[in-house]
Motif scaffolding. Structure first.
Motif, PDB file in Angstrom:
ATOM      1  N   ARG A 175      -8.781 -12.901 -11.029  1.00 23.37           N
ATOM      2  CA  ARG A 175      -7.953 -11.806 -10.583  1.00 23.37           C
ATOM      3  C   ARG A 175      -8.213 -10.538 -11.254  1.00 23.37           C
ATOM      4  N   ASN A 193      -0.958  -2.551 -10.309  1.00 20.97           N
ATOM      5  CA  ASN A 193      -2.392  -1.963  -9.692  1.00 20.97           C
ATOM      6  C   ASN A 193      -2.253  -1.204  -8.302  1.00 20.97           C
ATOM      7  N   SER A 217       0.729 -12.100 -13.725  1.00 24.78           N
ATOM      8  CA  SER A 217      -0.361 -11.913 -13.144  1.00 24.78           C
ATOM      9  C   SER A 217       0.308 -10.920 -11.795  1.00 24.78           C
ATOM     10  N   LYS A 218       1.265 -11.430 -11.146  1.00 24.37           N
ATOM     11  CA  LYS A 218       1.810 -10.680  -9.863  1.00 24.37           C
ATOM     12  C   LYS A 218       2.236  -9.228 -10.473  1.00 24.37           C
ATOM     13  N   GLN A 234      -0.777  -7.252 -10.690  1.00 23.96           N
ATOM     14  CA  GLN A 234      -1.436  -6.782  -9.154  1.00 23.96           C
ATOM     15  C   GLN A 234      -0.600  -5.687  -8.693  1.00 23.96           C
ATOM     16  N   THR A 235       0.896  -5.919  -8.919  1.00 20.98           N
ATOM     17  CA  THR A 235       1.696  -4.935  -8.360  1.00 20.98           C
ATOM     18  C   THR A 235       1.565  -3.439  -8.976  1.00 20.98           C
ATOM     19  N   ALA A 260      -1.178  -2.272 -15.399  1.00 20.88           N
ATOM     20  CA  ALA A 260      -1.468  -3.564 -14.873  1.00 20.88           C
ATOM     21  C   ALA A 260      -2.509  -4.143 -15.711  1.00 20.88           C
ATOM     22  N   PHE A 302      -9.396  -6.691 -10.473  1.00 17.20           N
ATOM     23  CA  PHE A 302      -8.934  -5.576 -10.679  1.00 17.20           C
ATOM     24  C   PHE A 302     -10.096  -4.542 -11.392  1.00 17.20           C
ATOM     25  N   PHE A 321      -2.292  -7.909 -16.947  1.00 18.53           N
ATOM     26  CA  PHE A 321      -3.613  -8.857 -16.667  1.00 18.53           C
ATOM     27  C   PHE A 321      -3.990  -9.502 -17.846  1.00 18.53           C
TER      28      PHE A 321
END
Length: 724
Positions: free
Chosen positions: A317, A284, A277-278, A281-282, A292, A321, A296
């Protein structure tokens, strides 16, 4: 866009199917908050700690007890603790809370069928009880929890206990978001006792306090080889978080991937989901939306196999996005699925208003997504539902935002009466929210004041302790001065003894050097005497025009001379080598006096001659005397015998016998000069033996006597050698 929507629909169907099979598993794996479980493993009768006990949680965390038998491990309520060691049966224990656990192991018995263990929820030690109380109230009452730490510091009597108290104090401040105080107390704990667990907490506190460079430096200063698998994943995840906050996105992704490799290798499932997940996010934030989206999808798929709350978190999350990338249809579908998961959790999980998973927030965001598509008919019901949910849960922030959005939709839809009513409600909510915020600010100020006062008391306690220690040291100064005189006198006496010892050692070394020099001098006198006699033999062959015999003799002589010179610097050589020299020397003498004597060399087969050593050229002079002064003057042909026998396990005897004319007749036949030379040669041998025995504690013994009672009494030499 249509292809993307179809893909998301397919993913949603797969997730729904997976959730149906996860219903039974869900209740037992609801995502509970993790906490640190502390404990110790001791023997029940002696209370001695047991180090290196394997401590494992079925969720993947692993550690061992230290030299004091203590351990700490990350776990959550309901996890099973597995305690293994080669000296007792494996223990399984279900964790109910973060109270300290003491495992008492009964000593093993040869006749016992099983080894038994038992648990104690409380330790009689007052310090540990206070620490346990502080941890129990950590999330409920900060003031009370800090008070327990203050009392624990009063009871503390070691550096280790100080470190533990300040670590828990740092935990309290971290939970209540007092990050600067958390940093201070973690640093004090680390100064008292350096542990990897505290270093990781300190780095996380630096990150929360926006000390990003200090956080990176602390993370990089941790010895990775000493970390458990869970801690190593936490380290890489923490570094990834800091780099993401500092917009160093590639460094962030690199560290997340390192943590992901460790988590996948050791099946740390929760961290696998979090890291995917992180990473998403990064990517993105970095602008790489396709990557991304892929991560996800992975994180949502993994979360769906855990529990509904975790699945809802990942869907939220992913929906954020999609919103950022204006895929509102996909966002709506994901939020609807997340909302279904959240509604299923209502009876099993308490979700506060701070969480992103509240129904009011999800309904508001669904309504907002419909509004962004200008689909007001679908937006209005979700916004109204959000307002209703927020009102029932006193969530003024969401209620305010949803009311304002509803007012804007009514306005854009041309329903100005409803827009006005909604706007008036919005204004009222803003007033209520303003009042509430003022109250919260006042409460936060009072809370901060209480926290600061408590911290000041603890700091004052440390100052008082330092002052008391100073007074104690001053009171001891006078006693120390009195002891100083005694110590000085004792030191002087010790120095004298040391000087005497060094003097004795120097004299002993000097004596040894003198002995070595004397041995070298004696050896240098032996070699020319032997060489002179041998060269005389060569000269006699040449004088008799027997060149062939002289050449053969000279060849054997050169081999003997080479071996003699090689050994001339050694105090001892292997007995085996000395025997070879004797064989060669006796062969040369017999070659010259074949008509005078025969010889034999007999070695006991049971002797391991490799175990014994002998001074070089020790036996040769006795053989030379036997030939030149005994057998040479015998009227008939004589016999020379050399025998080696073992008398004890560490002692052998070398016997040299001849049936020559004997020492008395030989002495009568010698000239005055020959008697001096012989006396000098035998004297050198006696001196060598004496010096060697002094240096090596009676290693060699030589006895010379008559061999027989006949006319030719002969000579018998017995040399005794002792093993090292």
């Amino acid at each position: 866009m249509q292809a993307t929507i179809k893909y998301i629909w397919f993913l949603c169907i797969m997730l729904s199917t997976t959730c149906m099979f996860a219903q039974v598993y869900e209740k037992s794996t609801n995502r509970e908050p993790r906490f640190t479980v502390r404990g110790s493993v001791i023997e029940s009768d002696t209370h001695n700690p047991i180090p290196n006990v394997n401590i494992e949680v079925n969720g993947g965390a692993y550690t061992t007890t230290d030299f004091a038998g203590d351990f700490r491990i990350e776990a959550k309520k309901g996890d099973e603790l597995i305690i293994k060691h080669k000296d007792f049966e494996t223990v399984y224990y279900t964790i109910l809370s973060n109270e300290r656990i003491t495992v008492r192991v009964e000593p093993s018995r040869e006749e016992a069928e099983y080894k038994r263990t038992k648990f104690s929820r409380r330790n009689s030690n007052e310090f540990k009880m206070l620490i346990d109380s502080a941890e129990t109230h950590l999330k409920k009452d900060a003031k009370r929890s800090i008070k327990f730490i203050e009392l624990a510091l009063v009871e503390s009597n070691s550096v280790k206990q100080n470190a533990e108290a300040y670590e828990v104090l740092g935990d309290i401040y971290m939970f209540w978001k007092q990050y600067d105080l958390a940093v201070s107390n973690y640093r004090i704990s680390d100064q008292n006792l350096k542990t990897n667990a505290v270093k990781l907490k300190l780095a996380a506190a630096y990150k929360q306090n926006n000390n990003y460079q200090e956080s990176i430096e602390t993370y990089n200063g941790v010895n990775k080889k000493a970390l458990s698998n869970w801690q190593l994943v936490e380290l890489y995840e923490g570094l990834g978080d800091v780099y993401m906050l500092t917009k160093s996105y590639q460094f962030s992704i690199d560290n997340y991937n390192k943590g992901l490799v460790v988590a996948q290798k050791h099946l740390i499932t929760p961290k696998i989901t979090d890291l995917n997940s992180k990473i998403a996010q990064t990517y993105n934030l970095k602008g790489e939306t396709q990557k991304a989206e892929g991560y996800f999808n992975k994180s949502m798929k993994l979360a769906s196999t855990q529990n509904k709350k975790r699945a809802a978190e990942e869907k939220d999350r992913a929906a954020e996005f999609l919103n950022a990338n204006q895929d509102y249809s996909g966002e709506i579908e994901l939020r609807k699925e997340a909302l279904e998961d959240i509604n299923d959790l209502k009876s099993d999980s308490d979700i506060d208003n701070e969480s992103a998973l509240t129904p009011q927030k999800q309904n508001y965001k669904i309504g907002n997504a419909f509004a962004l598509q200008n689909d007001y008919d679908n937006a209005i019901p979700y916004l109204e539902k959000s307002i209703e949910e927020a009102d029932s849960k006193a969530d003024l922030i969401v209620q305010k935002d949803a009311t304002r959005k509803l007012s804007e939709i009514y306005r854009d839809a041309g329903q100005f009466d409803k827009a006005l009513i909604a706007y008036q409600n919005y204004v009222d909510l803003v007033d209520k929210l303003y009042t509430k915020k003022e109250q919260e600010i006042a409460q936060a100020a009072r809370f901060s004041k209480v926290i600061v006062n408590n911290q000041n008391r603890i700091s004052s306690l440390e100052s008082d302790r330092a002052l008391n220690e100073s007074k104690f040291q001053l009171s001891n100064e006078e006693a120390k001065r009195q002891k100083l005189i005694i110590y000085s006198l004792s030191g002087g006496l010790i120095l004298l003894l040391v000087a005497a010892f060094l003097m004795f050692k120097y004299i002993k070394q000097q004596r040894l050097a003198n002995n070595l020099l004397a041995l070298k001098s004696l050896r240098s006198q032996m070699n020319p005497h032997f060489i002179f006699n041998a060269l005389n033999s060569v000269n006699s062959f040449i004088a008799s025009n027997d060149e062939r015999t002289a050449n053969k003799y000279l060849t054997d002589f050169s081999l003997l001379m080479r071996a003699v010179l090689e050994n001339s610097e050694e105090d001892f050589i292997p007995l085996e080598k000395e025997i070879r020299l004797l064989e060669l020397y006796t062969k040369l003498e017999h070659f010259r006096f074949q008509d005078k004597f025969d010889y034999s060399i007999n070695i006991d087969e049971n002797i391991n001659i490799e175990d014994f050593v002998i001074p070089p050229m020790l036996l040769q002079p006795y053989i030379e005397n036997a030939v030149w002064h005994g057998l040479r003057y015998k009227k008939s042909k004589g016999q020379l015998e050399i025998g080696i026998t073992q008398t004890t396990s560490d002692e052998i005897k070398i016997t040299i016998t001849d049936d020559g004319i004997g020492r008395k007749q030989s002495k009568a036949l010698k000239t005055e000069n020959q008697q001096k030379q012989n006396s000098k040669g035998m004297g050198n041998i006696k001196k060598r033996v004496s010096i060697l025995n002094e240096m090596y504690k009676d290693k060699v013994d030589v006895v010379v006597d008559d061999f027989q009672d006949e006319e030719d009494v002969g000579t018998k030499v017995v040399v005794t050698l002792k093993k090292d």
